[in-house]
Design an enzyme around this catalytic site. Structure first.
Site, mmCIF file in Angstrom:
data_model
loop_
_atom_site.group_PDB
_atom_site.id
_atom_site.type_symbol
_atom_site.label_atom_id
_atom_site.label_comp_id
_atom_site.label_asym_id
_atom_site.label_seq_id
_atom_site.Cartn_x
_atom_site.Cartn_y
_atom_site.Cartn_z
ATOM 1 N N HIS A 165 -3.957 6.511 3.383
ATOM 2 C CA HIS A 165 -4.269 5.241 2.727
ATOM 3 C C HIS A 165 -5.629 4.770 3.212
ATOM 4 O O HIS A 165 -5.918 4.796 4.405
ATOM 5 C CB HIS A 165 -3.181 4.212 3.062
ATOM 6 C CG HIS A 165 -3.526 2.833 2.634
ATOM 7 N ND1 HIS A 165 -4.021 2.551 1.391
ATOM 8 C CD2 HIS A 165 -3.477 1.637 3.290
ATOM 9 C CE1 HIS A 165 -4.249 1.245 1.291
ATOM 10 N NE2 HIS A 165 -3.932 0.678 2.438
ATOM 11 N N ASN B 143 -10.218 -1.108 0.074
ATOM 12 C CA ASN B 143 -8.759 -0.940 0.118
ATOM 13 C C ASN B 143 -8.179 -1.350 -1.233
ATOM 14 O O ASN B 143 -8.250 -2.518 -1.600
ATOM 15 C CB ASN B 143 -8.193 -1.813 1.251
ATOM 16 C CG ASN B 143 -6.681 -1.728 1.380
ATOM 17 O OD1 ASN B 143 -5.999 -1.147 0.528
ATOM 18 N ND2 ASN B 143 -6.147 -2.315 2.434
ATOM 19 N N CYS C 116 0.811 -1.227 0.000
ATOM 20 C CA CYS C 116 0.000 0.000 0.000
ATOM 21 C C CYS C 116 0.839 1.269 0.000
ATOM 22 O O CYS C 116 0.324 2.351 -0.262
ATOM 23 C CB CYS C 116 -0.924 0.004 1.207
ATOM 24 S SG CYS C 116 -1.896 -1.487 1.298
HETATM 25 N N1 ACO Z 1 -18.030 -10.642 8.573
HETATM 26 C C1 ACO Z 1 -18.475 -11.043 9.779
HETATM 27 N N2 ACO Z 1 -17.654 -11.401 10.770
HETATM 28 C C2 ACO Z 1 -16.341 -11.356 10.531
HETATM 29 C C3 ACO Z 1 -15.806 -10.965 9.302
HETATM 30 C C4 ACO Z 1 -16.713 -10.596 8.286
HETATM 31 N N3 ACO Z 1 -16.324 -10.179 7.067
HETATM 32 N N4 ACO Z 1 -14.464 -11.022 9.376
HETATM 33 C C5 ACO Z 1 -14.148 -11.447 10.605
HETATM 34 N N5 ACO Z 1 -15.272 -11.649 11.306
HETATM 35 C C6 ACO Z 1 -15.417 -12.112 12.670
HETATM 36 C C7 ACO Z 1 -14.209 -12.883 13.131
HETATM 37 O O1 ACO Z 1 -14.287 -14.236 12.748
HETATM 38 C C8 ACO Z 1 -14.291 -12.703 14.633
HETATM 39 O O2 ACO Z 1 -15.264 -13.606 15.121
HETATM 40 P P1 ACO Z 1 -15.003 -14.441 16.467
HETATM 41 O O3 ACO Z 1 -14.830 -13.391 17.535
HETATM 42 O O4 ACO Z 1 -16.200 -15.278 16.588
HETATM 43 O O5 ACO Z 1 -13.736 -15.201 16.214
HETATM 44 C C9 ACO Z 1 -14.863 -11.296 14.791
HETATM 45 O O6 ACO Z 1 -15.469 -10.978 13.536
HETATM 46 C C10 ACO Z 1 -13.817 -10.270 15.125
HETATM 47 O O7 ACO Z 1 -12.709 -10.427 14.232
HETATM 48 P P2 ACO Z 1 -11.467 -9.491 14.306
HETATM 49 O O8 ACO Z 1 -10.459 -9.924 13.285
HETATM 50 O O9 ACO Z 1 -11.035 -9.346 15.706
HETATM 51 O O10 ACO Z 1 -12.131 -8.102 13.810
HETATM 52 P P3 ACO Z 1 -11.518 -6.690 13.800
HETATM 53 O O11 ACO Z 1 -12.335 -5.762 14.570
HETATM 54 O O12 ACO Z 1 -10.033 -6.713 14.064
HETATM 55 O O13 ACO Z 1 -11.713 -6.270 12.276
HETATM 56 C C11 ACO Z 1 -10.437 -6.093 10.265
HETATM 57 C C12 ACO Z 1 -11.114 -7.027 11.248
HETATM 58 C C13 ACO Z 1 -11.487 -5.209 9.644
HETATM 59 C C14 ACO Z 1 -9.766 -6.950 9.199
HETATM 60 C C15 ACO Z 1 -9.399 -5.231 11.013
HETATM 61 O O14 ACO Z 1 -8.585 -6.038 11.805
HETATM 62 C C16 ACO Z 1 -8.527 -4.430 10.078
HETATM 63 O O15 ACO Z 1 -8.975 -3.516 9.415
HETATM 64 N N6 ACO Z 1 -7.213 -4.737 10.040
HETATM 65 C C17 ACO Z 1 -6.279 -4.014 9.216
HETATM 66 C C18 ACO Z 1 -6.456 -4.463 7.810
HETATM 67 C C19 ACO Z 1 -5.637 -3.658 6.880
HETATM 68 O O16 ACO Z 1 -5.572 -2.487 6.968
HETATM 69 N N7 ACO Z 1 -5.054 -4.391 5.969
HETATM 70 C C20 ACO Z 1 -4.448 -3.849 4.876
HETATM 71 C C21 ACO Z 1 -3.162 -3.138 5.139
HETATM 72 S S1 ACO Z 1 -2.707 -2.430 3.708
HETATM 73 C C22 ACO Z 1 -2.048 -3.559 2.607
HETATM 74 O O17 ACO Z 1 -0.870 -3.715 2.535
HETATM 75 C C23 ACO Z 1 -2.990 -4.326 1.685
#
Ligand code: ACO
Length: 329
Positions: A256, A286, A116
């Site tokens: 970003h 993203n 990114c």
């Molecule tokens: N729909 C419904 N539930 C979901 C989904 C979904 N799409 N995805 C995960 N869950 C569930 C999980 O299974 C978990 O359930 P559980 O508690 O029963 O195990 C619960 O939701 C919470 O999951 P977390 O991973 O803790 O959720 P979080 O609040 O951290 O959000 C997210 C996840 C949105 C991915 C967040 O962690 C995030 O944005 N991380 C950064 C991602 C990012 O920026 N990545 C790109 C970087 S840039 C690059 O280089 C591409």
């Protein structure tokens, strides 16, 4: 004058596929909900390239728009730099395919793999190339087809990513505006928190890598989230400190577009009011290296980024990589 400039942005353009993938569409593919996606990410829809559309196609389209605005011909380009992790093929560089599409016969062309942060790394290189006096017309692009490496059976990642490209032309500054300062850094210690394991020298493509779904993005979401909040906040505040720029002087922050919560945390860290933050993560998701140049071109088209505005760009991506660029538009 407070700042000195070597290069300035003279053209911007972006290109996204027509096909829209909404949260409602994703509800039919994996066990997720519109409410979960909106609350956790701020995303409502993203663009997905039709089969046969290549990263180089979107990049070339964005580049033509940027060149039109800068009023330069393809033959004037000295260098083409492309930030991407989803190039047309493993090698040669997507920049070379774009060079051919544009007929930019006098350019040197190469890709940058900084996820990114690819576009901001590219801007940093281009600014220094121009400062050296060796080059005058540089095309910097961020372009991705993340849908091609997204696992639509993995709800933790498939809701996040979209396709698109954005481009900028950099030329020597006229002395009144341009890039103030650039910053880039990496932390390779955390590389495996966000990566695509298959297809490289570690796991060359085989039936086994395909069966194990190694040719898709793997991400430790929470760890990535924490690192993104810290490093984007650090990069933004350090840039303001280094350039003796106050939050009041800043007209626009274009971060970003990874997640609305990461964007909000970055703005809070530098105490910037929401009105000064550009957000389009709701419409494009993203798009990795494409996210900042798409947002820049869209902000300009919407009248949110105007000439003489002071704008801060800040990124975070796989690697990990992070970067910031302050410029007067
Ligand atoms: N729909 C419904 N539930 C979901 C989904 C979904 N799409 N995805 C995960 N869950 C569930 C999980 O299974 C978990 O359930 P559980 O508690 O029963 O195990 C619960 O939701 C919470 O999951 P977390 O991973 O803790 O959720 P979080 O609040 O951290 O959000 C997210 C996840 C949105 C991915 C967040 O962690 C995030 O944005 N991380 C950064 C991602 C990012 O920026 N990545 C790109 C970087 S840039 C690059 O280089 C591409």
């Amino acid at each position: 004058m407070k700042y000195q400039f070597k290069s300035m942005i003279t053209g911007l353009g972006f290109s996204v596929p027509d096909k829209v993938l909404t949260n409602a569409d994703l509800e039919k593919i994996v066990d997720t909900s519109d409410q979960w996606i909106v609350e956790r990410t701020g995303m409502r829809e993203r663009r997905i390239g039709e089969q046969g559309v290549l990263t180089s196609d979107l990049c070339s389209d964005a580049a033509r728009k940027a060149m039109d605005e800068a009023k330069i011909d393809p033959g004037d380009l000295d260098v083409i730099i492309v930030g991407t992790v989803t190039g047309d093929v493993q090698f040669p560089s997507t920049a070379c395919y774009i060079q051919d599409n544009l007929n930019a016969v006098n350019a040197a062309a190469f890709d940058i793999s900084a996820a990114c942060s690819g576009f901001l790394y590219g801007l940093t290189i281009a600014d220094n190339f121009i400062a050296s006096g060796k080059y005058k017309n540089i095309l910097v692009i961020g372009g991705e087809m993340l849908s091609r490496i997204t696992d639509y059976e993995d709800r933790r990642t498939c809701v996040l990513f979209g396709d698109g490209a954005g481009a900028a032309i950099l030329q020597p500054s006229d002395g009144t505006r341009g890039i103030v300062k650039t910053f880039m850094k990496s932390d390779g210690h955390l590389a495996d928190l966000l990566y695509m394991p298959g297809g490289g020298s570690k796991h060359p493509a085989s039936n086994e890598t395909v069966e194990k779904r190694l040719h898709y993005i793997k991400m430790a979401g929470q760890e990535v989230f924490k690192a993104a909040v810290k490093s984007m906040g650090d990069a933004a505040s350090q840039m303001l400190k280094d350039t003796k720029t106050t939050t009041k002087e800043l007209d626009l922050l274009i971060p970003h577009q990874a997640n609305i919560r990461i964007i909000d945390a970055t703005a809070r860290r530098i105490r910037l009011p929401k009105e000064k933050v550009f957000i389009n993560v709701d419409r494009y998701g993203n798009t990795s290296a494409a996210s900042i140049p798409i947002a820049m071109a869209e902000a300009r088209d919407m009248g949110r980024l105007k000439h003489d505005d002071l704008c801060l760009l800040v990124s975070f991506g796989g690697g990990f990589t992070f970067s910031a660029v302050l410029f007067k538009y």
